[in-house]
Motif scaffolding. Structure first.
Motif, PDB file in Angstrom:
ATOM      1  N   PHE A 154       0.763  -1.251  -0.116  1.00  0.00           N
ATOM      2  CA  PHE A 154       0.025  -0.121  -0.081  1.00  0.00           C
ATOM      3  C   PHE A 154       0.917   1.190   0.158  1.00  0.00           C
ATOM      4  O   PHE A 154       0.589   2.273  -0.680  1.00  0.00           O
ATOM      5  N   LEU A 187       2.538   1.688  -3.277  1.00  0.00           N
ATOM      6  CA  LEU A 187       1.621   1.947  -4.384  1.00  0.00           C
ATOM      7  C   LEU A 187       1.205   3.541  -4.142  1.00  0.00           C
ATOM      8  O   LEU A 187       1.281   4.368  -5.107  1.00  0.00           O
ATOM      9  N   THR A 188       1.466   4.234  -2.985  1.00  0.00           N
ATOM     10  CA  THR A 188       1.004   5.729  -2.818  1.00  0.00           C
ATOM     11  C   THR A 188       2.525   6.357  -3.460  1.00  0.00           C
ATOM     12  O   THR A 188       2.173   7.522  -4.000  1.00  0.00           O
ATOM     13  N   THR A 230      -6.811   7.298  -4.607  1.00  0.00           N
ATOM     14  CA  THR A 230      -5.970   6.033  -4.218  1.00  0.00           C
ATOM     15  C   THR A 230      -6.139   5.744  -2.816  1.00  0.00           C
ATOM     16  O   THR A 230      -6.020   4.404  -2.355  1.00  0.00           O
ATOM     17  N   TYR A 231      -5.846   6.596  -1.810  1.00  0.00           N
ATOM     18  CA  TYR A 231      -6.124   6.371  -0.522  1.00  0.00           C
ATOM     19  C   TYR A 231      -7.464   5.913  -0.214  1.00  0.00           C
ATOM     20  O   TYR A 231      -7.516   4.828   0.723  1.00  0.00           O
ATOM     21  N   LYS A 239      -7.481   2.200  -1.364  1.00  0.00           N
ATOM     22  CA  LYS A 239      -6.608   1.443  -0.296  1.00  0.00           C
ATOM     23  C   LYS A 239      -7.482   1.289   0.979  1.00  0.00           C
ATOM     24  O   LYS A 239      -7.479   0.063   1.303  1.00  0.00           O
ATOM     25  N   LEU A 261      -8.594  -2.557   1.944  1.00  0.00           N
ATOM     26  CA  LEU A 261      -7.998  -3.001   3.518  1.00  0.00           C
ATOM     27  C   LEU A 261      -9.302  -3.435   4.159  1.00  0.00           C
ATOM     28  O   LEU A 261      -9.327  -4.327   4.989  1.00  0.00           O
TER      29      LEU A 261
END
Length: 177
Positions: free
Chosen positions: A58, A61-62, A84-85, A88, A92
């Motif tokens: 994660f 990826l950020t 994106t956050y 994620k 999760l």
């Protein structure tokens, strides 16, 4: 080399330094989590490894998304990073929901490993960022050269004013007294 390609090469180096500065300590923390989990059970060790892998994936990826959007306008970059956050967090949440009742994983070990690895990643990413010494403005870049050139040409026309020649020619409305 053009200024644009030099800037993107510099940005690429910065993101590589952030990744390198964060990945190695986080991998070490993940390894420690796995070793501590081995004292409990193989299930805890496996779960700690899964938690560490989630954090590394994660957070990497950020950085990748930020690297790819660094040349876009700041508002666009912020939108992409926030989407994106959100993605994620949803992934999760789905993963945690799916793993809540499995017999092969320890939720406590996953949670502890995720927490430890996330704190380690964030600490070392901030440390790496601080060492990059990225200025809020470009003291030696094109913008300051353009401003000094504009100021010197304006100095001949504004000789009667008390404006120093090194002052920027463009002012934002919030800069007015």
């Amino acid at each position: 080399m053009s200024a644009t390609s030099a800037r993107s090469a510099s940005q690429s180096d910065a993101f590589a330094q952030l990744l390198r500065g964060s990945l190695l300590p986080t991998a070490a923390a993940g390894l420690v989590s796995v070793l501590v989990g081995l004292f409990s059970s193989p299930k805890a060790a496996w779960s700690a490894a899964l938690g560490a892998a989630i954090v590394v994936f994660f957070f990497s990826l950020t950085l990748l998304v930020m690297k790819r959007t660094a040349d876009l306008p700041p508002t666009t970059t912020m939108i992409v990073v926030m989407v994106t956050y959100t993605f994620k967090v949803l992934v999760l949440a789905v993963a945690m929901f799916a793993l809540r009742d499995v017999s092969w994983a320890s939720g406590f070990a996953i949670g502890l490993s995720v927490t430890v690895c996330a704190v380690v990643w964030l600490f070392f990413e901030m440390r790496s960022y601080k060492r990059l010494r990225i200025f809020a403005y470009d003291p030696d870049g094109e913008a300051s050269l353009d401003a000094s050139t504009d100021a010197s040409t304006d100095a001949s026309t504004d000789a009667s004013t008390d404006v120093p020649t090194h002052a920027p020619t463009h002012r934002e409305p919030r800069d007015e007294p």
